[in-house]
Design an enzyme around this catalytic site. Structure first.
Site, short mmCIF file in Angstrom:
data_model
loop_
_atom_site.label_atom_id
_atom_site.label_comp_id
_atom_site.label_asym_id
_atom_site.label_seq_id
_atom_site.Cartn_x
_atom_site.Cartn_y
_atom_site.Cartn_z
N THR A 86 0.76 -1.06 0.02
CA THR A 86 -0.06 0.15 0.00
C THR A 86 0.93 1.20 0.07
O THR A 86 0.61 2.28 -0.93
CB THR A 86 -0.96 0.04 1.27
OG1 THR A 86 -1.81 -1.17 1.14
CG2 THR A 86 -1.78 1.19 1.28
N LYS A 168 -7.06 5.37 4.81
CA LYS A 168 -5.76 4.89 5.65
C LYS A 168 -4.61 6.08 5.73
O LYS A 168 -4.88 6.93 4.79
CB LYS A 168 -5.15 3.82 4.75
CG LYS A 168 -5.91 2.41 4.79
CD LYS A 168 -4.94 1.45 4.03
CE LYS A 168 -5.80 0.06 3.78
NZ LYS A 168 -4.90 -0.97 3.21
N HIS A 487 -1.17 -9.43 -0.85
CA HIS A 487 -0.55 -9.24 -2.24
C HIS A 487 0.96 -8.69 -1.65
O HIS A 487 1.17 -9.11 -0.87
CB HIS A 487 -1.35 -7.86 -2.62
CG HIS A 487 -1.34 -6.73 -1.65
ND1 HIS A 487 -0.38 -5.95 -1.19
CD2 HIS A 487 -2.43 -6.60 -0.83
CE1 HIS A 487 -0.93 -5.28 -0.30
NE2 HIS A 487 -2.19 -5.56 0.02
#
Length: 556
Positions: A86, A168, A487
């Site tokens: 991310t 986030k 991921h």
């Protein structure tokens, strides 16, 4: 009764966001606009892989349809680096640079020289703050080494307003940059910003609405017709199943709220309210707002990418984006949109094995740093010491600094021997190997693994070894204790993302060849006439004019 109205309208009716309806027909293609847009809207949908985008493309009826069918579509975009997480991914979107230049090589790396007990460093923290650790930190953009598009715009035109909102902190911080006027991210207490930042009335109002909504239970969402075939349970062990959820939650359950369409609806409603409140796009200069939609990532981790949960999430995302764009249209603002993702994702192996992929598996616990350290210690006579540091069973590995040169050489040799013999390991690169590799160029889909690794490499922050697993190996040992899917690999499931542009007057075209998320900054900068020295970024400008003409003419 299942929720049938737009979640955004329920959450923020007081902010005047309308119910999500089917957007009206997009304006007919015209000649390319000659003037700069007054507002840039940069949207990142966390874990919105190229595969996920393509799978549901026939069903889009809202905002995603507008972007994919009426805008300029690059369905084969790439987060071109190996560390598809991310924080690195968000650092590329509005900087024009790969992680090797942004310095954001992972969500978490290790600084074994730090004086604090916790050697892990979270990408969006200031680890120099006393009494903090990587799980309880002071949020900061201090680790981002390059300016964002908003920062460059503000340097050229100080009146530019730069706003970043997200689900986030790392998404909001990496897209907004250190000079943003406002940066807000969602927590269980509502939207917050940096330490010491006062909460303005609008954010307080939004947080009150959020608290009221969270305090109420939710029956969940109806199942769209296209999701019916996915409605079957998948056992992951320990009595835990996924695949049939509708996002029903009890009152006050923030964890379920966060991993549901409700979260993205709230963030889009906040973004619409901020645009109104700050009159973004209504001044002489161009303003920019970045929006990090995080729910798709939480859904993918919690339930996987192929069950009813993910299907519902994408359908609701399409609707909420449609409502958001409708509101912008009604405002009369001349805006340009770019939508992409910070990385892709991979479904859980248990469902893959049911669906024609029997070779899918979870990572062997022997590849975790703790197990590796024990195995290497037994082989080198250094048992009882923590020899290897790392954030999981793939990625960067760091050798303890207390080792003598002779001990370190022995530890490295034995670690390489163990890893290279393991059937789940694709390859292991040493720091020296990666450092000696030139920065990659050319089509991102043709890069070697070593070139991908180089695009994520930072001499100060990267590990002594880089461990890359084979395809179809999920780096989660036990799915019963937390996330079921993830991921982070260098494979296309995680690297490939859509890159979509839309502006009133742009004629639609689709380019199926590979481009990079690092190309977004120079592309947008060209639209607003902002010069960006080519030596300062890794990306290139993408021409958004179909046929004759070149939106990058001034940038070449």
């Amino acid at each position: 009764m299942m929720l049938r109205k737009a979640t955004a309208a329920l959450l923020l009716a007081s902010c005047a966001l309308p119910a999500a309806a089917q957007p009206g027909p997009a304006p007919a293609p015209q000649s390319a606009p000659a003037t700069p847009p007054r507002l840039i809207v940069a949207i990142s949908v966390d874990q919105f892989s190229g595969d996920l985008f393509s799978e549901y493309r026939p069903y889009y009826e809202g905002g995603l349809k507008r972007l994919a069918a009426d805008g300029v579509s690059f369905p084969r975009g790439y987060q071109s680096h190996a560390a598809t997480e991310t924080c690195p991914g968000h650092s590329t979107i509005l900087t024009g640079s790969r992680p090797s230049r942004t310095g954001i090589i992972a969500n978490t790396w290790f600084d074994l020289k730090t004086g604090r007990q916790d050697k892990a460093v979270y990408c969006a923290e200031d680890e120099t703050q006393p009494g903090t650790n990587s799980g309880d930190y002071v949020a900061s953009p201090v680790h981002l080494r390059v300016p964002t598009l908003g920062g460059r715009m503000k340097a050229a035109h100080p009146a530019t307003r730069v706003v970043s909102v997200a689900g986030k902190d790392r998404a909001a911080i990496m897209m907004g940059g250190p000079t943003a006027d406002q940066v807000w991210w969602l927590t269980s207490k509502g939207y917050v910003s940096y330490k010491g930042v006062a909460v303005p009335p609008l954010i307080a109002k939004v947080n009150d609405v959020f608290a009221q909504r969270l305090a109420q239970p939710s029956a969940g969402f109806d199942l769209p017709p296209q999701c019916a075939a996915k409605d079957f349970p998948v056992a992951v062990g320990g009595g835990k199943t996924v695949g049939t959820g509708r996002f029903a939650r009890e009152a006050g359950d923030y964890k379920v709220f966060r991993a549901s369409p409700e979260q993205d609806a709230l963030t889009l409603a906040l973004a619409a309210a901020v645009i109104d409140d700050m009159a973004l796009g209504r001044q002489a200069q161009t303003d920019i707002i970045s929006i990090g939609l995080s729910a798709t990532d939480y859904v993918g981790h919690t339930y996987g990418t192929e069950g009813t949960e993910s299907c519902i999430q994408v359908e609701r995302l399409d609707r909420e984006l449609g409502a958001f764009f409708d509101k912008l249209d009604k405002s009369g603002i001349d805006y340009v949109v770019v939508l992409t993702a910070d990385h892709g994702g991979h479904d859980l192996p248990e469902r893959h094995r049911q669906n024609a992929m029997p070779m899918e598996s979870r990572v062997d616990e022997a590849l975790t740093p703790k197990a590796l350290s024990a195995a290497v210690g037994a082989k080198t006579g250094l048992s009882g010491r923590k020899l290897i540091w790392g954030d999981g069973p793939m990625g960067d590995l760091y050798f303890d600094l207390s080792l003598t040169p002779k001990q370190r050489a022995a530890v490295e040799a034995e670690t390489l021997k163990i890893l290279r013999a393991h059937p789940q390991v694709e390859t292991v690169f040493t720091k020296a190997q990666i450092a000696a590799t030139p920065s990659p160029s050319g089509p991102p889909e043709s890069w070697s693994l070593l070139q991908m690794a180089r695009a994520s490499f930072d001499a100060e922050r990267s590990g002594d070894l880089l461990l890359l697993l084979k395809p179809r190996i999920t780096p989660i040992v036990d799915p019963t204790k937390g996330y079921v899917a993830t991921h982070g690999s260098p494979w296309d499931t995680d690297r490939r993302v859509p890159i979509l542009f839309w502006r009133k007057g742009l004629r639609h075209f689709e380019q199926p060849l590979g481009v990079e998320t690092a190309d977004i900054l120079p592309t947008l900068a060209a639209l607003i006439g902002l010069p960006v020295p080519k030596g300062e970024i890794d990306g290139r400008c993408l021409d958004l004019i179909a046929g004759e003409g070149d939106s990058c003419a001034g940038a070449r």
